[in-house]
Design an enzyme around this catalytic site. Structure first.
Site, PDB file in Angstrom:
ATOM      1  CD  GLU A  15      -2.875  -1.200   2.324  1.00 54.03           C
ATOM      2  OE1 GLU A  15      -3.671  -0.260   2.474  1.00 54.03           O
ATOM      3  OE2 GLU A  15      -2.801  -2.165   3.104  1.00 54.03           O
ATOM      4  CB  SER A 145      -5.756  -0.930  -0.090  1.00 51.57           C
ATOM      5  OG  SER A 145      -5.447   0.327   0.455  1.00 51.57           O
ATOM      6  CE1 TYR A 211      -7.441   3.720  -2.836  1.00 46.04           C
ATOM      7  CE2 TYR A 211      -7.033   1.365  -2.842  1.00 46.04           C
ATOM      8  CZ  TYR A 211      -7.167   2.550  -2.162  1.00 46.04           C
ATOM      9  OH  TYR A 211      -7.040   2.564  -0.792  1.00 46.04           O
ATOM     10  NE  ARG A 249     -13.512   3.274   5.378  1.00 41.59           N
ATOM     11  CZ  ARG A 249     -12.453   2.864   4.686  1.00 41.59           C
ATOM     12  NH1 ARG A 249     -11.498   3.713   4.359  1.00 41.59           N
ATOM     13  NH2 ARG A 249     -12.332   1.595   4.333  1.00 41.59           N
ATOM     14  CG  ASP A 251     -14.732  -0.790   5.703  1.00 50.99           C
ATOM     15  OD1 ASP A 251     -15.069   0.418   5.678  1.00 50.99           O
ATOM     16  OD2 ASP A 251     -13.648  -1.198   5.248  1.00 50.99           O
ATOM     17  CD  GLU A 264     -11.300  -4.370   6.694  1.00 42.64           C
ATOM     18  OE1 GLU A 264     -10.305  -3.635   6.616  1.00 42.64           O
ATOM     19  OE2 GLU A 264     -11.459  -5.390   5.998  1.00 42.64           O
ATOM     20  CG  ASN A 266     -10.419   0.335   7.389  1.00 48.40           C
ATOM     21  OD1 ASN A 266      -9.660  -0.384   6.766  1.00 48.40           O
ATOM     22  ND2 ASN A 266     -11.744   0.239   7.286  1.00 48.40           N
ATOM     23  N   GLY A 270      -7.766   5.672   4.336  1.00 46.81           N
ATOM     24  CA  GLY A 270      -7.312   6.569   3.285  1.00 46.81           C
ATOM     25  C   GLY A 270      -7.646   8.010   3.595  1.00 46.81           C
TER      26      GLY A 270
END
Length: 321
Positions: A15, A145, A211, A249, A251, A264, A266, A270
């Site tokens: 990453e 990612s 992405y 964050r 998910d 999960e 984070n 990002g």
């Protein structure tokens, strides 16, 4: 008063490219806010680079292994440099997805059933899978990612998918596939900023979908107000269950059967102006520089205060007869 901020970017893993983009976006925002910014490129010799940088605080723009997993946080603790995001233990727990799932279950938080497969056991994946059924999701046990993620529909594809996921960190997580809306929840400090639905053109929000375009975002998610509030509360509970701090964050998946599950957490999501957390923050009234400042304001360390204990008189040894 501006601070001397070191923005840690780059890193060792897959990453690195995303981290560099995050780092440059953060640098630009910090400079507009009046801070003195030093780019610190993470890699071999990071300890020496940090000592030479003369910074007051570290803004972590790292992602994935060797950046988001507690190791860099531990180095900053030893160097007594405050840093953004979660501490050592929470970072390590969040990065280890199978371990995080155990903690979610311990806190009665719904999460898809799954199991860990080590690289040396990849050829036995079908045996380990047992009656878990298909489709299932296979991804690296420690990573981000959506690198190495795949949706497996039949037994013949399981072993190759596990071997592919094990390329990123040596272990894979295989979990039950849940059909539904993917929703991500943004948190700053200990407060939910809002949530965003991520709709992608193919199964699995993998690296290409994330992405390379083609993904749609809905703010707020296409959920009833009551369900959205419940989803955000569940996300905050998952964040707290791992002991996270600063920002993050979470998910989630909102299934077609009205069951909401945690995927999960984070701890270093990002962080470019087009990333998910800044999108959520913007809708909550925080532009990108304001969000960066909010994260910086919460930089801290895992304080461990050791006090001298009063001397204790030795207890005579008595031998029973």
């Amino acid at each position: 008063m501006g601070k001397r901020v070191g923005v840690l970017m780059g890193g060792w893993g897959e990453e690195r490219e995303i981290s560099l983009k995050t780092g440059e976006a953060v640098v630009a925002a910090l400079e507009t806010l009046g801070h003195t910014v030093t780019r610190v490129f993470a890699g071999p010799g990071l300890d020496r680079a940090l000592r030479a940088a003369d910074i007051e605080v570290a803004f972590l723009a790292l992602h994935g292994r060797m950046g988001e997993d507690g190791r860099v946080q531990g180095l900053l603790e030893l160097l007594e440099i405050p840093y953004t995001g979660s501490g050592v233990l929470a970072s390590a727990l969040a990065m280890d997805k199978p371990m995080a799932k155990k903690l979610f279950q311990l806190h009665n938080l719904a999460t898809p059933r799954g199991y860990r497969v080590a690289r040396e056991d990849a050829e036995r994946a079908l045996e380990l899978h047992g009656d878990s059924g298909f489709p299932c999701v296979v991804k690296p046990a420690k990573g981000g990612s959506s690198v190495g993620l795949s949706v497996v529909h039949d037994a013949g594809a399981l072993v190759p998918a596990v071997a592919q996921a094990c390329r990123f960190g040596g272990e894979a997580l295989v979990e039950r596939f849940v059909k539904g809306q993917e929703v991500t929840v943004g948190i700053l400090g200990d407060r939910v900023l809002g949530s965003c639905e991520v709709a992608f053109p193919r199964e699995g929000f993998d690296y290409e979908a994330k992405y390379k375009g083609g993904t749609q975002y809905f703010l707020p998610p296409r959920l009833s107000d009551t369900r959205r509030v419940n989803v955000e509360s569940l996300a905050l509970a998952a964040y707290r269950a791992l002991g996270c701090r600063g920002y993050g964050r979470v998910d989630m998946l909102c299934s077609d059967t009205e069951n909401d599950v945690v995927l999960e957490v984070n701890t270093l999501p990002g962080f470019t102006p087009t990333s998910l957390l800044p999108k959520i923050a913007a809708r909550a009234g925080l532009d990108f520089p304001a969000l960066v400042q909010g994260v910086l304001d919460r930089a801290t360390r895992d304080e461990s205060h050791v006090t001298e204990a009063a001397p204790v008189a030795p207890v005579p040894l008595r031998i029973a007869r």
